[in-house]
Scaffold this active site. Structure first.
Site, PDB file in Angstrom:
ATOM      1  N   LYS A 124      -5.290   8.409  -6.206  1.00 22.90           N
ATOM      2  CA  LYS A 124      -4.459   8.212  -7.398  1.00 22.90           C
ATOM      3  C   LYS A 124      -4.427   6.746  -7.808  1.00 22.90           C
ATOM      4  CE  LYS A 124      -0.330   7.024  -7.784  1.00 22.90           C
ATOM      5  NZ  LYS A 124       1.109   6.761  -7.655  1.00 22.90           N
ATOM      6  N   ASP A 142      -0.287  11.866 -10.463  1.00 26.15           N
ATOM      7  CA  ASP A 142       0.955  11.546  -9.766  1.00 26.15           C
ATOM      8  C   ASP A 142       1.886  12.750  -9.838  1.00 26.15           C
ATOM      9  OD1 ASP A 142       1.933  11.580 -12.338  1.00 26.15           O
ATOM     10  OD2 ASP A 142       2.697   9.534 -12.332  1.00 26.15           O
TER      11      ASP A 142
END
Length: 215
Positions: A124, A142
């Site tokens: 991420k 996320d």
């Protein structure tokens, strides 16, 4: 969970979100690639608002790997204490700074593989840096992106990696980076975790969650 939306519906959802959030972009304050990397590491399990408060002071004095390495882990930990997991984050940040100097000539690497070698950098975080600093088409998943995309039907997965794969498959590549910001904005403002504001959501016509819970 019902099936995923088709490509035409996905495009329509993104069009609506673009109209709703024309200013959607990364909300972590930064003035260079390195600052973005540090801010993103700090943002794990912490709000962007809190991170920005910390980095406003931190980056005045420490905004290069070399500058950070003048701090001990304990000293850095005190400066970032309010963002949570500060001991681990301070260790990772200093480790990342060391590696950037020793292995990448003092510059933040520009590939996912190299970024993910840095302590504290998962997929991420790497995608956030690639997308925002190097203009690489990428979707960083996320908690907001995961929740919103699976609720609506842009993805249909129970884990982050498969959600990213779903989104990459269903969204046109040139829209990946923007879609990431649009989904975050929508998750913060309307499609909230505990009390999604479904009745006022402009996506309800397309949204699986709305159809399942309000029809």
């Amino acid at each position: 969970m019902k099936g995923k939306l088709n490509k035409k519906e996905v495009d329509k959802v993104l069009d609506i979100l673009e109209e709703l959030y024309p200013d959607a972009e990364v909300e972590l304050n930064h003035s260079n690639t390195f600052e973005l990397l540090i801010a993103t590491i700090l943002s794990a399990q912490c709000t962007d608002k809190r991170v920005n408060k910390i980095t406003k002071e931190l980056f005045k004095e420490y905004n290069t790997p070399k500058a950070f390495l003048t701090l001990t882990q304990e000293e850095l930990g005190e400066k970032i204490r309010t963002c949570g997991f500060y001991r681990n984050k301070s260790k990772n940040i200093l480790g990342a700074c060391q590696m950037i100097i020793e292995e990448f000539d003092g510059k933040v690497p520009d590939t996912r593989e190299e970024l993910m070698k840095l302590p504290g950098v998962g997929r991420k975080t790497a995608n956030v840096v690639l997308s925002n600093a190097f203009s690489v088409d990428a979707i960083a998943v996320d908690t907001h992106v995961f929740r919103v995309s699976n609720r609506i039907g842009l993805a249909n997965s129970k884990d982050v990696l498969d959600t990213e794969k779903d989104l990459m498959e269903n969204i046109k590549k040139e829209r990946w980076s923007k879609a990431h910001h649009l989904l975050i904005f929508h998750g913060r403002r309307i499609c909230k975790a505990r009390k999604p504001m479904c009745e006022k959501c402009p996506l309800k016509k397309y949204c699986n969650y709305y159809k399942e819970n309000f029809n």
